[in-house]
Design an enzyme around this catalytic site. Structure first.
Site, PDB file in Angstrom:
ATOM      1  N   LYS A  94       0.856  -1.190   0.000  1.00 50.14           N
ATOM      2  CA  LYS A  94       0.000   0.000   0.000  1.00 50.14           C
ATOM      3  C   LYS A  94       0.885   1.230   0.000  1.00 50.14           C
ATOM      4  CE  LYS A  94      -4.478   0.946   0.194  1.00 50.14           C
ATOM      5  NZ  LYS A  94      -5.621   0.149  -0.264  1.00 50.14           N
TER       6      LYS A  94
HETATM    7  P1  NAD Z   1     -13.017   7.724  -2.879  1.00 49.57           P
HETATM    8  O1  NAD Z   1     -11.981   8.756  -2.662  1.00 49.57           O
HETATM    9  O2  NAD Z   1     -13.548   7.489  -4.239  1.00 49.57           O
HETATM   10  O3  NAD Z   1     -14.282   8.038  -1.935  1.00 49.57           O
HETATM   11  C1  NAD Z   1     -14.234   8.190  -0.550  1.00 49.57           C
HETATM   12  C2  NAD Z   1     -15.597   8.683  -0.098  1.00 49.57           C
HETATM   13  O4  NAD Z   1     -15.668   8.637   1.317  1.00 49.57           O
HETATM   14  C3  NAD Z   1     -15.901  10.115  -0.479  1.00 49.57           C
HETATM   15  O5  NAD Z   1     -17.261  10.223  -0.831  1.00 49.57           O
HETATM   16  C4  NAD Z   1     -15.630  10.900   0.812  1.00 49.57           C
HETATM   17  O6  NAD Z   1     -16.384  12.087   0.880  1.00 49.57           O
HETATM   18  C5  NAD Z   1     -16.083   9.893   1.821  1.00 49.57           C
HETATM   19  N1  NAD Z   1     -15.476  10.025   3.136  1.00 49.57           N
HETATM   20  C6  NAD Z   1     -14.179  10.148   3.476  1.00 49.57           C
HETATM   21  N2  NAD Z   1     -14.036  10.205   4.806  1.00 49.57           N
HETATM   22  C7  NAD Z   1     -15.279  10.083   5.320  1.00 49.57           C
HETATM   23  C8  NAD Z   1     -15.811  10.034   6.623  1.00 49.57           C
HETATM   24  N3  NAD Z   1     -15.012  10.141   7.696  1.00 49.57           N
HETATM   25  N4  NAD Z   1     -17.145   9.882   6.763  1.00 49.57           N
HETATM   26  C9  NAD Z   1     -17.929   9.761   5.677  1.00 49.57           C
HETATM   27  N5  NAD Z   1     -17.505   9.782   4.429  1.00 49.57           N
HETATM   28  C10 NAD Z   1     -16.196   9.956   4.252  1.00 49.57           C
HETATM   29  O7  NAD Z   1     -12.425   6.393  -2.239  1.00 49.57           O
HETATM   30  P2  NAD Z   1     -12.847   4.885  -2.522  1.00 49.57           P
HETATM   31  O8  NAD Z   1     -11.894   4.349  -3.497  1.00 49.57           O
HETATM   32  O9  NAD Z   1     -14.307   4.783  -2.725  1.00 49.57           O
HETATM   33  O10 NAD Z   1     -12.460   4.234  -1.116  1.00 49.57           O
HETATM   34  C11 NAD Z   1     -13.381   4.144  -0.029  1.00 49.57           C
HETATM   35  C12 NAD Z   1     -12.978   2.979   0.848  1.00 49.57           C
HETATM   36  O11 NAD Z   1     -12.968   1.793   0.058  1.00 49.57           O
HETATM   37  C13 NAD Z   1     -11.574   3.077   1.464  1.00 49.57           C
HETATM   38  O12 NAD Z   1     -11.596   2.465   2.732  1.00 49.57           O
HETATM   39  C14 NAD Z   1     -10.739   2.259   0.510  1.00 49.57           C
HETATM   40  O13 NAD Z   1      -9.555   1.776   1.101  1.00 49.57           O
HETATM   41  C15 NAD Z   1     -11.720   1.153   0.189  1.00 49.57           C
HETATM   42  N6  NAD Z   1     -11.421   0.403  -1.027  1.00 49.57           N
HETATM   43  C16 NAD Z   1     -11.365   1.005  -2.241  1.00 49.57           C
HETATM   44  C17 NAD Z   1     -11.044   0.241  -3.369  1.00 49.57           C
HETATM   45  C18 NAD Z   1     -11.008   0.823  -4.742  1.00 49.57           C
HETATM   46  O14 NAD Z   1     -10.810   0.056  -5.686  1.00 49.57           O
HETATM   47  N7  NAD Z   1     -11.205   2.103  -4.930  1.00 49.57           N
HETATM   48  C19 NAD Z   1     -10.787  -1.119  -3.231  1.00 49.57           C
HETATM   49  C20 NAD Z   1     -10.878  -1.705  -1.975  1.00 49.57           C
HETATM   50  C21 NAD Z   1     -11.196  -0.932  -0.887  1.00 49.57           C
END
Ligand code: NAD
Length: 421
Positions: A111
Protein backbone atom coordinates in the site's frame (compact mmCIF):
# COMPACT_ATOMS: atom_id res chain seq x y z
CA UNK A 1 -17.28 12.62 20.58
CA UNK A 2 -18.26 12.30 16.90
CA UNK A 3 -17.43 9.12 14.93
CA UNK A 4 -14.67 11.10 13.19
CA UNK A 5 -13.13 12.10 16.54
CA UNK A 6 -13.33 8.53 17.89
CA UNK A 7 -11.79 7.19 14.66
CA UNK A 8 -8.83 9.54 15.00
CA UNK A 9 -7.94 8.06 18.41
CA UNK A 10 -7.61 4.47 17.11
CA UNK A 11 -4.40 3.25 15.47
CA UNK A 12 -5.25 1.08 12.41
CA UNK A 13 -1.91 -0.77 12.64
CA UNK A 14 -2.75 -1.90 16.19
CA UNK A 15 -6.14 -3.06 14.88
CA UNK A 16 -4.57 -4.98 11.98
CA UNK A 17 -2.07 -6.71 14.27
CA UNK A 18 -4.82 -7.55 16.76
CA UNK A 19 -6.92 -9.16 13.99
CA UNK A 20 -3.89 -11.12 12.78
CA UNK A 21 -3.03 -12.26 16.35
CA UNK A 22 -6.54 -13.69 16.76
CA UNK A 23 -6.11 -15.81 13.63
CA UNK A 24 -2.51 -16.78 14.45
CA UNK A 25 -3.64 -17.95 17.89
CA UNK A 26 -6.50 -19.96 16.43
CA UNK A 27 -4.23 -21.56 13.80
CA UNK A 28 -1.49 -22.21 16.38
CA UNK A 29 0.88 -20.65 13.90
CA UNK A 30 4.59 -21.45 14.13
CA UNK A 31 6.15 -18.65 16.28
CA UNK A 32 8.79 -17.80 13.64
CA UNK A 33 6.25 -17.47 10.83
CA UNK A 34 4.01 -15.51 13.17
CA UNK A 35 6.75 -12.97 13.86
CA UNK A 36 7.46 -12.59 10.14
CA UNK A 37 3.81 -12.10 9.15
CA UNK A 38 3.17 -9.68 12.01
CA UNK A 39 5.46 -7.02 10.50
CA UNK A 40 5.83 -5.45 7.03
CA UNK A 41 8.70 -6.73 4.93
CA UNK A 42 9.66 -3.26 3.68
CA UNK A 43 8.48 0.25 4.55
CA UNK A 44 9.78 3.17 2.51
CA UNK A 45 9.31 6.82 3.53
CA UNK A 46 9.89 9.44 0.85
CA UNK A 47 10.14 13.21 1.27
CA UNK A 48 10.00 15.14 -1.96
CA UNK A 49 9.61 18.68 -3.30
CA UNK A 50 6.89 19.89 -5.67
CA UNK A 51 6.88 23.27 -7.40
CA UNK A 52 3.49 24.90 -6.80
CA UNK A 53 1.63 27.13 -9.26
CA UNK A 54 2.71 30.30 -7.41
CA UNK A 55 6.39 29.38 -7.86
CA UNK A 56 7.00 28.26 -4.25
CA UNK A 57 8.29 24.80 -3.37
CA UNK A 58 6.35 22.54 -1.00
CA UNK A 59 7.78 19.38 0.50
CA UNK A 60 5.50 16.34 0.84
CA UNK A 61 5.87 13.03 2.67
CA UNK A 62 4.73 9.74 1.21
CA UNK A 63 5.07 6.03 1.88
CA UNK A 64 5.11 2.68 0.11
CA UNK A 65 4.90 -0.41 2.28
CA UNK A 66 5.26 -4.02 1.16
CA UNK A 67 3.83 -6.27 3.83
CA UNK A 68 4.44 -9.67 2.23
CA UNK A 69 5.78 -10.93 -1.09
CA UNK A 70 5.46 -14.68 -0.49
CA UNK A 71 2.64 -15.39 -2.95
CA UNK A 72 3.64 -12.90 -5.65
CA UNK A 73 4.35 -9.22 -6.28
CA UNK A 74 3.03 -6.68 -3.78
CA UNK A 75 -0.37 -5.25 -4.72
CA UNK A 76 -2.23 -2.36 -3.22
CA UNK A 77 -3.58 1.11 -3.78
CA UNK A 78 -2.21 4.60 -3.28
CA UNK A 79 -4.08 6.97 -0.95
CA UNK A 80 -3.90 10.77 -1.08
CA UNK A 81 -5.25 12.16 2.19
CA UNK A 82 -4.23 14.68 4.82
CA UNK A 83 -4.46 12.01 7.56
CA UNK A 84 -2.21 9.40 5.88
CA UNK A 85 0.36 8.00 8.34
CA UNK A 86 2.93 5.22 8.20
CA UNK A 87 0.81 3.15 10.60
CA UNK A 88 -2.26 3.51 8.39
CA UNK A 89 -0.28 2.45 5.31
CA UNK A 90 1.21 -0.53 7.19
CA UNK A 91 -2.28 -1.67 8.20
CA UNK A 92 -3.64 -1.27 4.69
CA UNK A 93 -0.66 -3.22 3.28
CA UNK A 94 -1.20 -6.09 5.73
CA UNK A 95 -4.92 -6.20 4.87
CA UNK A 96 -3.93 -6.43 1.18
CA UNK A 97 -1.87 -9.56 1.89
CA UNK A 98 -4.87 -11.28 3.48
CA UNK A 99 -7.28 -9.95 0.84
CA UNK A 100 -5.26 -11.34 -2.08
CA UNK A 101 -4.91 -14.66 -0.26
CA UNK A 102 -8.61 -14.92 0.63
CA UNK A 103 -9.63 -14.64 -3.03
CA UNK A 104 -6.67 -16.77 -4.14
CA UNK A 105 -4.93 -14.36 -6.51
CA UNK A 106 -1.12 -14.57 -6.81
CA UNK A 107 -0.08 -11.41 -5.02
CA UNK A 108 1.41 -10.24 -1.77
CA UNK A 109 0.23 -7.08 -0.03
CA UNK A 110 1.37 -3.50 -0.40
CA UNK A 111 0.00 0.00 0.00
CA UNK A 112 1.11 3.59 -0.51
CA UNK A 113 0.04 7.04 0.51
CA UNK A 114 0.92 10.70 0.42
CA UNK A 115 0.05 13.18 3.18
CA UNK A 116 -1.88 15.72 1.12
CA UNK A 117 -5.38 17.08 0.70
CA UNK A 118 -5.59 16.74 -3.09
CA UNK A 119 -8.69 18.95 -3.20
CA UNK A 120 -6.41 21.88 -2.35
CA UNK A 121 -4.09 21.27 -5.36
CA UNK A 122 -4.55 22.41 -8.95
CA UNK A 123 -4.54 19.71 -11.63
CA UNK A 124 -0.99 20.72 -12.58
CA UNK A 125 0.21 20.45 -8.98
CA UNK A 126 -1.54 17.08 -8.59
CA UNK A 127 0.24 15.78 -11.69
CA UNK A 128 3.64 17.08 -10.51
CA UNK A 129 3.13 15.50 -7.07
CA UNK A 130 2.10 12.18 -8.62
CA UNK A 131 5.04 12.06 -11.03
CA UNK A 132 7.61 12.90 -8.36
CA UNK A 133 6.10 10.45 -5.82
CA UNK A 134 6.12 7.72 -8.49
CA UNK A 135 9.79 8.43 -9.20
CA UNK A 136 10.62 8.29 -5.48
CA UNK A 137 8.93 4.90 -4.98
CA UNK A 138 10.24 3.50 -8.28
CA UNK A 139 12.96 1.72 -6.28
CA UNK A 140 10.17 -0.62 -5.17
CA UNK A 141 7.46 -0.71 -7.84
CA UNK A 142 7.39 -2.62 -11.13
CA UNK A 143 5.09 -5.06 -12.93
CA UNK A 144 6.86 -8.09 -11.41
CA UNK A 145 7.56 -6.47 -8.03
CA UNK A 146 4.88 -4.15 -6.75
CA UNK A 147 1.82 -2.87 -8.60
CA UNK A 148 -0.07 0.19 -7.25
CA UNK A 149 -3.76 0.94 -7.89
CA UNK A 150 -6.35 3.58 -6.91
CA UNK A 151 -7.56 4.11 -3.35
CA UNK A 152 -9.07 7.10 -1.54
CA UNK A 153 -8.72 10.26 -3.69
CA UNK A 154 -6.70 8.60 -6.46
CA UNK A 155 -8.26 8.22 -9.88
CA UNK A 156 -7.68 6.56 -13.29
CA UNK A 157 -6.02 9.84 -14.41
CA UNK A 158 -3.53 9.60 -11.51
CA UNK A 159 -2.83 5.95 -12.46
CA UNK A 160 -2.20 7.14 -16.06
CA UNK A 161 0.41 9.65 -14.82
CA UNK A 162 2.04 6.95 -12.67
CA UNK A 163 2.20 4.56 -15.62
CA UNK A 164 3.62 7.27 -17.89
CA UNK A 165 6.27 8.33 -15.35
CA UNK A 166 7.45 4.76 -14.79
CA UNK A 167 7.46 4.16 -18.57
CA UNK A 168 9.50 7.32 -19.24
CA UNK A 169 12.21 6.02 -16.91
CA UNK A 170 12.07 2.53 -18.47
CA UNK A 171 12.21 3.93 -22.00
CA UNK A 172 9.19 1.94 -23.17
CA UNK A 173 5.51 1.62 -22.22
CA UNK A 174 4.93 -0.58 -19.15
CA UNK A 175 1.13 -0.79 -18.73
CA UNK A 176 1.37 -3.55 -16.08
CA UNK A 177 3.07 -1.32 -13.48
CA UNK A 178 -0.24 0.05 -12.16
CA UNK A 179 -3.89 -0.98 -12.41
CA UNK A 180 -7.03 1.10 -12.42
CA UNK A 181 -5.83 2.92 -15.54
CA UNK A 182 -8.17 4.45 -18.11
CA UNK A 183 -9.34 1.76 -20.53
CA UNK A 184 -7.54 3.35 -23.50
CA UNK A 185 -4.20 2.91 -21.67
CA UNK A 186 -4.60 -0.78 -20.87
CA UNK A 187 -7.18 -0.48 -18.13
CA UNK A 188 -9.70 -3.26 -17.69
CA UNK A 189 -13.38 -3.12 -18.48
CA UNK A 190 -15.27 -3.23 -15.21
CA UNK A 191 -12.34 -2.12 -12.97
CA UNK A 192 -13.97 1.14 -11.95
CA UNK A 193 -17.04 -0.70 -10.66
CA UNK A 194 -15.23 -3.81 -9.42
CA UNK A 195 -14.91 -3.01 -5.70
CA UNK A 196 -18.60 -2.20 -5.38
CA UNK A 197 -19.68 -5.01 -7.71
CA UNK A 198 -17.70 -7.59 -5.73
CA UNK A 199 -19.13 -6.21 -2.50
CA UNK A 200 -22.70 -6.49 -3.76
CA UNK A 201 -22.01 -10.06 -4.97
CA UNK A 202 -21.09 -10.92 -1.36
CA UNK A 203 -24.27 -9.24 -0.07
CA UNK A 204 -26.32 -11.31 -2.54
CA UNK A 205 -24.54 -14.48 -1.35
CA UNK A 206 -25.09 -13.55 2.32
CA UNK A 207 -28.78 -12.84 1.71
CA UNK A 208 -29.14 -16.22 0.02
CA UNK A 209 -27.42 -17.96 2.94
CA UNK A 210 -29.61 -16.14 5.50
CA UNK A 211 -32.83 -16.56 3.50
CA UNK A 212 -33.28 -12.78 3.11
CA UNK A 213 -35.21 -11.39 0.14
CA UNK A 214 -33.17 -8.35 -0.96
CA UNK A 215 -36.17 -6.69 -2.58
CA UNK A 216 -37.68 -6.35 0.90
CA UNK A 217 -34.58 -4.77 2.45
CA UNK A 218 -33.38 -1.26 3.18
CA UNK A 219 -29.74 -0.21 2.96
CA UNK A 220 -27.47 2.65 4.07
CA UNK A 221 -24.09 3.41 2.52
CA UNK A 222 -21.40 5.50 4.23
CA UNK A 223 -19.09 7.25 1.73
CA UNK A 224 -20.13 8.24 -1.77
CA UNK A 225 -16.90 7.86 -3.75
CA UNK A 226 -15.85 5.05 -6.07
CA UNK A 227 -16.81 2.20 -3.74
CA UNK A 228 -19.85 3.78 -2.03
CA UNK A 229 -21.70 5.46 -4.87
CA UNK A 230 -21.47 2.41 -7.12
CA UNK A 231 -22.39 0.04 -4.27
CA UNK A 232 -25.48 2.18 -3.62
CA UNK A 233 -26.50 1.95 -7.27
CA UNK A 234 -25.89 -1.81 -7.49
CA UNK A 235 -27.81 -2.44 -4.22
CA UNK A 236 -30.72 -0.52 -5.73
CA UNK A 237 -30.38 -2.68 -8.87
CA UNK A 238 -30.70 -5.78 -6.64
CA UNK A 239 -34.03 -4.40 -5.42
CA UNK A 240 -32.91 -3.00 -2.05
CA UNK A 241 -34.23 0.43 -1.02
CA UNK A 242 -31.20 2.65 -0.37
CA UNK A 243 -32.44 5.10 2.26
CA UNK A 244 -29.19 6.90 3.21
CA UNK A 245 -25.78 7.81 1.82
CA UNK A 246 -23.06 10.20 3.02
CA UNK A 247 -19.73 11.88 2.35
CA UNK A 248 -17.30 13.97 4.40
CA UNK A 249 -19.85 16.81 4.66
CA UNK A 250 -22.51 14.56 6.21
CA UNK A 251 -25.33 12.25 5.18
CA UNK A 252 -28.80 12.34 3.65
CA UNK A 253 -31.79 10.20 4.62
CA UNK A 254 -35.00 9.47 2.72
CA UNK A 255 -37.06 6.57 4.11
CA UNK A 256 -38.82 5.94 0.78
CA UNK A 257 -35.49 5.50 -1.02
CA UNK A 258 -32.98 7.74 -2.81
CA UNK A 259 -32.70 8.05 -6.58
CA UNK A 260 -28.97 7.25 -6.77
CA UNK A 261 -28.39 8.69 -10.26
CA UNK A 262 -29.96 11.97 -9.14
CA UNK A 263 -27.84 12.00 -5.95
CA UNK A 264 -24.74 11.46 -8.11
CA UNK A 265 -25.70 14.38 -10.35
CA UNK A 266 -26.37 16.53 -7.25
CA UNK A 267 -22.94 15.64 -5.80
CA UNK A 268 -21.26 16.48 -9.09
CA UNK A 269 -22.90 19.88 -9.14
CA UNK A 270 -22.61 20.78 -5.43
CA UNK A 271 -19.55 18.78 -4.32
CA UNK A 272 -21.56 16.93 -1.65
CA UNK A 273 -24.67 14.76 -1.30
CA UNK A 274 -25.91 17.10 1.46
CA UNK A 275 -28.85 19.27 0.48
CA UNK A 276 -30.30 16.71 -1.94
CA UNK A 277 -33.94 17.71 -2.44
CA UNK A 278 -36.47 15.67 -0.47
CA UNK A 279 -33.89 14.25 1.95
CA UNK A 280 -33.16 14.98 5.62
CA UNK A 281 -29.61 15.84 6.67
CA UNK A 282 -28.03 13.38 9.10
CA UNK A 283 -24.50 12.97 10.46
CA UNK A 284 -22.18 10.13 9.47
CA UNK A 285 -22.60 8.79 13.00
CA UNK A 286 -26.40 8.76 12.65
CA UNK A 287 -26.19 6.95 9.31
CA UNK A 288 -24.36 4.03 10.94
CA UNK A 289 -27.14 3.68 13.52
CA UNK A 290 -30.13 3.86 11.15
CA UNK A 291 -32.80 1.17 11.34
CA UNK A 292 -31.82 -0.56 8.08
CA UNK A 293 -31.27 -4.18 7.09
CA UNK A 294 -27.95 -3.70 5.32
CA UNK A 295 -25.13 -1.31 6.16
CA UNK A 296 -22.24 -0.71 3.76
CA UNK A 297 -19.38 1.34 5.24
CA UNK A 298 -17.48 2.61 2.18
CA UNK A 299 -15.47 5.53 3.53
CA UNK A 300 -12.76 5.24 6.12
CA UNK A 301 -11.26 3.21 8.98
CA UNK A 302 -12.56 2.95 12.57
CA UNK A 303 -16.14 4.07 11.94
CA UNK A 304 -17.85 1.30 13.92
CA UNK A 305 -16.22 1.19 17.34
CA UNK A 306 -16.96 0.15 20.93
CA UNK A 307 -18.65 3.57 21.24
CA UNK A 308 -21.41 3.01 18.67
CA UNK A 309 -21.52 -0.74 17.82
CA UNK A 310 -24.32 -1.40 20.31
CA UNK A 311 -26.52 1.10 18.45
CA UNK A 312 -26.01 -0.45 15.00
CA UNK A 313 -29.31 -1.96 13.85
CA UNK A 314 -28.34 -3.50 10.50
CA UNK A 315 -28.49 -7.28 10.24
CA UNK A 316 -25.87 -7.53 7.48
CA UNK A 317 -22.75 -5.36 7.27
CA UNK A 318 -20.63 -5.48 4.11
CA UNK A 319 -17.33 -3.64 4.52
CA UNK A 320 -16.59 -1.96 1.20
CA UNK A 321 -14.10 0.23 3.11
CA UNK A 322 -10.90 -1.12 4.60
CA UNK A 323 -10.89 -1.42 8.38
CA UNK A 324 -14.20 0.33 9.19
CA UNK A 325 -14.84 -1.88 12.26
CA UNK A 326 -12.57 -2.25 15.29
CA UNK A 327 -12.05 -5.65 17.00
CA UNK A 328 -14.01 -4.46 20.07
CA UNK A 329 -16.94 -3.48 17.86
CA UNK A 330 -16.68 -6.83 16.06
CA UNK A 331 -17.28 -8.65 19.34
CA UNK A 332 -20.31 -6.51 20.17
CA UNK A 333 -21.79 -7.00 16.67
CA UNK A 334 -21.17 -10.75 16.75
CA UNK A 335 -23.03 -11.01 20.08
CA UNK A 336 -25.94 -9.11 18.53
CA UNK A 337 -26.02 -11.69 15.70
CA UNK A 338 -24.98 -9.27 12.94
CA UNK A 339 -23.76 -11.06 9.82
CA UNK A 340 -20.46 -9.33 9.02
CA UNK A 341 -18.88 -9.61 5.58
CA UNK A 342 -15.34 -8.49 6.41
CA UNK A 343 -13.34 -6.03 4.31
CA UNK A 344 -10.74 -8.54 3.13
CA UNK A 345 -13.58 -10.44 1.47
CA UNK A 346 -16.25 -7.78 0.82
CA UNK A 347 -14.02 -5.32 -1.05
CA UNK A 348 -11.70 -7.85 -2.72
CA UNK A 349 -13.46 -7.31 -6.05
CA UNK A 350 -11.26 -4.27 -6.67
CA UNK A 351 -7.98 -6.13 -6.41
CA UNK A 352 -9.43 -9.11 -8.26
CA UNK A 353 -10.21 -7.03 -11.35
CA UNK A 354 -6.86 -5.26 -10.88
CA UNK A 355 -5.35 -8.72 -11.20
CA UNK A 356 -7.38 -9.27 -14.40
CA UNK A 357 -6.10 -5.92 -15.70
CA UNK A 358 -2.48 -6.91 -14.99
CA UNK A 359 -2.94 -10.30 -16.70
CA UNK A 360 -4.45 -8.56 -19.75
CA UNK A 361 -1.58 -6.02 -19.82
CA UNK A 362 1.13 -8.68 -19.58
CA UNK A 363 -0.55 -10.60 -22.43
CA UNK A 364 -1.42 -7.48 -24.48
CA UNK A 365 -5.01 -8.71 -24.31
CA UNK A 366 -8.40 -7.07 -23.70
CA UNK A 367 -11.42 -8.84 -22.23
CA UNK A 368 -15.06 -7.76 -22.56
CA UNK A 369 -16.94 -6.48 -19.50
CA UNK A 370 -19.14 -9.57 -19.63
CA UNK A 371 -16.07 -11.82 -19.31
CA UNK A 372 -14.60 -9.65 -16.51
CA UNK A 373 -17.82 -9.61 -14.48
CA UNK A 374 -18.39 -13.35 -14.92
CA UNK A 375 -14.84 -14.16 -13.76
CA UNK A 376 -15.25 -11.72 -10.85
CA UNK A 377 -18.53 -13.33 -9.80
CA UNK A 378 -16.99 -16.79 -9.92
CA UNK A 379 -14.10 -15.72 -7.64
CA UNK A 380 -16.30 -13.77 -5.20
CA UNK A 381 -18.86 -16.59 -4.93
CA UNK A 382 -16.16 -19.22 -4.44
CA UNK A 383 -14.34 -17.12 -1.83
CA UNK A 384 -17.55 -16.30 0.04
CA UNK A 385 -18.37 -20.03 0.09
CA UNK A 386 -14.90 -20.94 1.40
CA UNK A 387 -15.06 -18.34 4.18
CA UNK A 388 -18.61 -19.33 5.14
CA UNK A 389 -17.58 -23.00 5.26
CA UNK A 390 -14.64 -22.12 7.53
CA UNK A 391 -16.93 -20.04 9.74
CA UNK A 392 -19.34 -22.95 10.16
CA UNK A 393 -16.57 -25.54 10.61
CA UNK A 394 -14.59 -23.59 13.22
CA UNK A 395 -17.65 -21.92 14.75
CA UNK A 396 -16.12 -18.45 14.37
CA UNK A 397 -17.48 -15.22 12.89
CA UNK A 398 -16.94 -14.39 9.22
CA UNK A 399 -14.00 -12.05 9.89
CA UNK A 400 -12.05 -14.62 11.86
CA UNK A 401 -12.99 -17.24 9.24
CA UNK A 402 -11.65 -15.03 6.43
CA UNK A 403 -8.44 -14.52 8.40
CA UNK A 404 -8.10 -18.27 9.01
CA UNK A 405 -8.41 -18.96 5.27
CA UNK A 406 -6.02 -16.15 4.29
CA UNK A 407 -3.36 -16.42 6.99
CA UNK A 408 -3.16 -20.19 6.49
CA UNK A 409 -2.58 -19.73 2.74
CA UNK A 410 0.21 -17.19 3.33
CA UNK A 411 1.74 -19.23 6.18
CA UNK A 412 1.73 -22.40 4.06
CA UNK A 413 3.54 -20.55 1.25
CA UNK A 414 6.07 -19.17 3.73
CA UNK A 415 6.73 -22.63 5.18
CA UNK A 416 6.99 -24.29 1.73
CA UNK A 417 9.44 -21.69 0.45
CA UNK A 418 11.60 -22.15 3.54
CA UNK A 419 13.92 -19.73 5.27
CA UNK A 420 16.66 -18.09 3.18
CA UNK A 421 19.66 -18.38 3.58
P1 NAD B 1 -13.02 7.72 -2.88
O1 NAD B 1 -11.98 8.76 -2.66
O2 NAD B 1 -13.55 7.49 -4.24
O3 NAD B 1 -14.28 8.04 -1.94
C1 NAD B 1 -14.23 8.19 -0.55
C2 NAD B 1 -15.60 8.68 -0.10
O4 NAD B 1 -15.67 8.64 1.32
C3 NAD B 1 -15.90 10.12 -0.48
O5 NAD B 1 -17.26 10.22 -0.83
C4 NAD B 1 -15.63 10.90 0.81
O6 NAD B 1 -16.38 12.09 0.88
C5 NAD B 1 -16.08 9.89 1.82
N1 NAD B 1 -15.48 10.02 3.14
C6 NAD B 1 -14.18 10.15 3.48
N2 NAD B 1 -14.04 10.21 4.81
C7 NAD B 1 -15.28 10.08 5.32
C8 NAD B 1 -15.81 10.03 6.62
N3 NAD B 1 -15.01 10.14 7.70
N4 NAD B 1 -17.14 9.88 6.76
C9 NAD B 1 -17.93 9.76 5.68
N5 NAD B 1 -17.50 9.78 4.43
C10 NAD B 1 -16.20 9.96 4.25
O7 NAD B 1 -12.42 6.39 -2.24
P2 NAD B 1 -12.85 4.88 -2.52
O8 NAD B 1 -11.89 4.35 -3.50
O9 NAD B 1 -14.31 4.78 -2.72
O10 NAD B 1 -12.46 4.23 -1.12
C11 NAD B 1 -13.38 4.14 -0.03
C12 NAD B 1 -12.98 2.98 0.85
O11 NAD B 1 -12.97 1.79 0.06
C13 NAD B 1 -11.57 3.08 1.46
O12 NAD B 1 -11.60 2.46 2.73
C14 NAD B 1 -10.74 2.26 0.51
O13 NAD B 1 -9.56 1.78 1.10
C15 NAD B 1 -11.72 1.15 0.19
N6 NAD B 1 -11.42 0.40 -1.03
C16 NAD B 1 -11.37 1.01 -2.24
C17 NAD B 1 -11.04 0.24 -3.37
C18 NAD B 1 -11.01 0.82 -4.74
O14 NAD B 1 -10.81 0.06 -5.69
N7 NAD B 1 -11.21 2.10 -4.93
C19 NAD B 1 -10.79 -1.12 -3.23
C20 NAD B 1 -10.88 -1.70 -1.97
C21 NAD B 1 -11.20 -0.93 -0.89
Amino acid sequence: MTTEQVAATINPWAVAQQQFDLAAEHLKLDPGIRQVLREPRRALTVTFPVKMDDGTVRVFTGYRVQHNLGRGPAKGGIRYHQDVSIDEVKALAMWMTWKCAVVGIPYGGGKGGVIVDPKKLSLKELEALTRRYTTEISVLIGPERDIPAPDVNTTPQIMAWMMDTYSMHAGYTVPGVVTGKPISLGGSEGRNEATARGCVYTVVAAAKHLGVDLTKTTAAVQGFGNAGSIAARLMRDEGSTVVAVSDTQGGIHKPTGLDIEKVLAWKQEHGTVVGFPGSTKITNGELLELDVDILIPAAYENQITAANAKNVKAKIIAEAANGPTTPEADEILAKKGVFMIPDILANAGGVTVSYFEWVQDLNRDHWSETVVNAKLKEIMDRSFGEVLAMSLLEEVNMRTAAYLVAVKRVADTTALRGLYP
